[in-house]
Design a protein around this motif. Sequence first.
Motif, PDB file in Angstrom:
ATOM      1  N   VAL A  48      32.540 -44.366  21.844  1.00 60.81           N
ATOM      2  CA  VAL A  48      32.066 -43.283  20.733  1.00 60.81           C
ATOM      3  C   VAL A  48      31.237 -42.066  21.403  1.00 60.81           C
ATOM      4  N   GLY A  49      31.550 -41.879  22.736  1.00 58.43           N
ATOM      5  CA  GLY A  49      30.998 -40.596  23.399  1.00 58.43           C
ATOM      6  C   GLY A  49      31.361 -39.460  22.885  1.00 58.43           C
ATOM      7  N   GLU A  50      32.641 -39.162  22.481  1.00 58.11           N
ATOM      8  CA  GLU A  50      33.125 -38.001  22.007  1.00 58.11           C
ATOM      9  C   GLU A  50      32.719 -37.808  20.439  1.00 58.11           C
ATOM     10  N   ILE A  51      32.769 -38.933  19.819  1.00 62.33           N
ATOM     11  CA  ILE A  51      32.354 -38.729  18.376  1.00 62.33           C
ATOM     12  C   ILE A  51      30.876 -38.292  18.369  1.00 62.33           C
ATOM     13  N   ALA A  52      30.046 -38.973  19.237  1.00 64.83           N
ATOM     14  CA  ALA A  52      28.705 -38.651  19.235  1.00 64.83           C
ATOM     15  C   ALA A  52      28.476 -37.438  19.360  1.00 64.83           C
ATOM     16  N   ARG A  53      29.087 -36.649  20.496  1.00 65.26           N
ATOM     17  CA  ARG A  53      28.978 -35.385  20.801  1.00 65.26           C
ATOM     18  C   ARG A  53      29.396 -34.250  19.618  1.00 65.26           C
ATOM     19  N   SER A  54      30.321 -34.902  19.049  1.00 64.94           N
ATOM     20  CA  SER A  54      30.837 -33.990  17.832  1.00 64.94           C
ATOM     21  C   SER A  54      29.630 -34.188  16.751  1.00 64.94           C
ATOM     22  N   LEU A  55      29.243 -35.230  16.518  1.00 67.92           N
ATOM     23  CA  LEU A  55      28.072 -35.404  15.593  1.00 67.92           C
ATOM     24  C   LEU A  55      26.997 -34.330  15.924  1.00 67.92           C
ATOM     25  N   MET A  56      26.835 -34.490  17.292  1.00 69.52           N
ATOM     26  CA  MET A  56      25.493 -33.641  17.781  1.00 69.52           C
ATOM     27  C   MET A  56      25.676 -32.094  17.472  1.00 69.52           C
ATOM     28  N   TYR A  57      26.806 -31.697  17.696  1.00 70.09           N
ATOM     29  CA  TYR A  57      27.337 -30.467  17.705  1.00 70.09           C
ATOM     30  C   TYR A  57      27.430 -30.051  16.190  1.00 70.09           C
ATOM     31  N   LYS A  58      27.797 -30.780  15.387  1.00 68.70           N
ATOM     32  CA  LYS A  58      27.773 -30.544  13.782  1.00 68.70           C
ATOM     33  C   LYS A  58      26.226 -30.469  13.479  1.00 68.70           C
ATOM     34  N   GLY A  59      25.464 -31.030  14.340  1.00 72.25           N
ATOM     35  CA  GLY A  59      23.706 -30.932  13.716  1.00 72.25           C
ATOM     36  C   GLY A  59      23.473 -31.994  13.152  1.00 72.25           C
ATOM     37  N   LYS A  62      20.897 -36.212  16.714  1.00 72.65           N
ATOM     38  CA  LYS A  62      20.203 -35.716  17.935  1.00 72.65           C
ATOM     39  C   LYS A  62      19.725 -36.806  18.747  1.00 72.65           C
ATOM     40  N   ILE A  63      19.411 -36.510  20.078  1.00 73.77           N
ATOM     41  CA  ILE A  63      18.824 -37.376  20.782  1.00 73.77           C
ATOM     42  C   ILE A  63      17.332 -37.578  20.381  1.00 73.77           C
ATOM     43  N   VAL A  64      16.834 -38.625  20.030  1.00 77.63           N
ATOM     44  CA  VAL A  64      15.336 -38.895  19.764  1.00 77.63           C
ATOM     45  C   VAL A  64      14.647 -39.490  20.880  1.00 77.63           C
ATOM     46  N   GLY A  65      15.109 -39.602  22.017  1.00 77.13           N
ATOM     47  CA  GLY A  65      14.226 -40.300  23.259  1.00 77.13           C
ATOM     48  C   GLY A  65      15.356 -41.070  24.049  1.00 77.13           C
ATOM     49  N   ARG A  66      14.426 -42.049  24.797  1.00 76.06           N
ATOM     50  CA  ARG A  66      15.345 -42.907  25.717  1.00 76.06           C
ATOM     51  C   ARG A  66      14.578 -44.200  25.547  1.00 76.06           C
ATOM     52  N   VAL A  69      14.850 -49.639  28.680  1.00 78.32           N
ATOM     53  CA  VAL A  69      15.739 -50.411  29.418  1.00 78.32           C
ATOM     54  C   VAL A  69      16.391 -49.742  30.559  1.00 78.32           C
ATOM     55  N   LEU A  70      16.906 -50.809  31.409  1.00 73.83           N
ATOM     56  CA  LEU A  70      17.660 -50.390  32.427  1.00 73.83           C
ATOM     57  C   LEU A  70      18.542 -49.226  32.437  1.00 73.83           C
ATOM     58  N   GLY A  71      18.455 -48.154  33.234  1.00 69.87           N
ATOM     59  CA  GLY A  71      18.918 -47.007  32.993  1.00 69.87           C
ATOM     60  C   GLY A  71      18.668 -45.882  31.925  1.00 69.87           C
ATOM     61  N   ARG A  72      17.455 -46.511  31.084  1.00 68.26           N
ATOM     62  CA  ARG A  72      16.874 -45.493  30.247  1.00 68.26           C
ATOM     63  C   ARG A  72      18.164 -44.641  29.340  1.00 68.26           C
ATOM     64  N   PRO A  73      18.766 -45.283  28.780  1.00 70.53           N
ATOM     65  CA  PRO A  73      20.033 -44.706  27.777  1.00 70.53           C
ATOM     66  C   PRO A  73      19.344 -43.956  26.650  1.00 70.53           C
ATOM     67  N   MET A  74      19.894 -42.739  26.388  1.00 72.11           N
ATOM     68  CA  MET A  74      19.826 -41.975  25.277  1.00 72.11           C
ATOM     69  C   MET A  74      19.773 -42.759  24.102  1.00 72.11           C
ATOM     70  N   LEU A  75      18.653 -42.477  23.113  1.00 76.87           N
ATOM     71  CA  LEU A  75      18.532 -43.112  21.771  1.00 76.87           C
ATOM     72  C   LEU A  75      19.023 -41.967  20.840  1.00 76.87           C
ATOM     73  N   TYR A  76      19.964 -42.450  19.941  1.00 73.18           N
ATOM     74  CA  TYR A  76      20.286 -41.399  18.843  1.00 73.18           C
ATOM     75  C   TYR A  76      19.729 -41.629  17.667  1.00 73.18           C
ATOM     76  N   GLY A  77      19.625 -40.504  16.941  1.00 72.27           N
ATOM     77  CA  GLY A  77      19.017 -40.662  15.431  1.00 72.27           C
ATOM     78  C   GLY A  77      19.641 -39.397  14.565  1.00 72.27           C
TER      79      GLY A  77
END
Length: 105
Positions: A48-59, A62-66, A69-77
């Motif tokens: 879902v990387g491209e879809i997530a980027r597209s949804l972020m682009y459309k506003g 957004k990234i709401v934190g990290r 856990v291992l690697g500290r992945p981004m949290l989406y909201g």
Amino acid sequence: TAHALAEKTSSRPRDSKLSPASLETLAIIAYKQPVIRADIEAIRGVAVGEIARSLMYKGLVKIVGRAEVLGRPMLYGTTKKFLTVFGLNTLKDLPKIEELKKPPA
């Protein structure tokens, strides 16, 4: 299921440029936030990387934190624009998961 979430939220007024895959991903983020990409991909079964980027682009997302856990992945909201586009005042206005109909078999 995620498909049922997408169907239910797609009945609301929305940006006409959202694909079914985008709506499904957006529904998962809305109901599971804050959520990491790996969890979204586990639910959808596809990247879902491209879809997530597209949804972020459309506003709408957004990234709401990290995650702590291992690697500290981004949290989406979701964003305030998401609430506006879907005619919601707060996330509590989302339909309850129990209210969502299951897709036809």
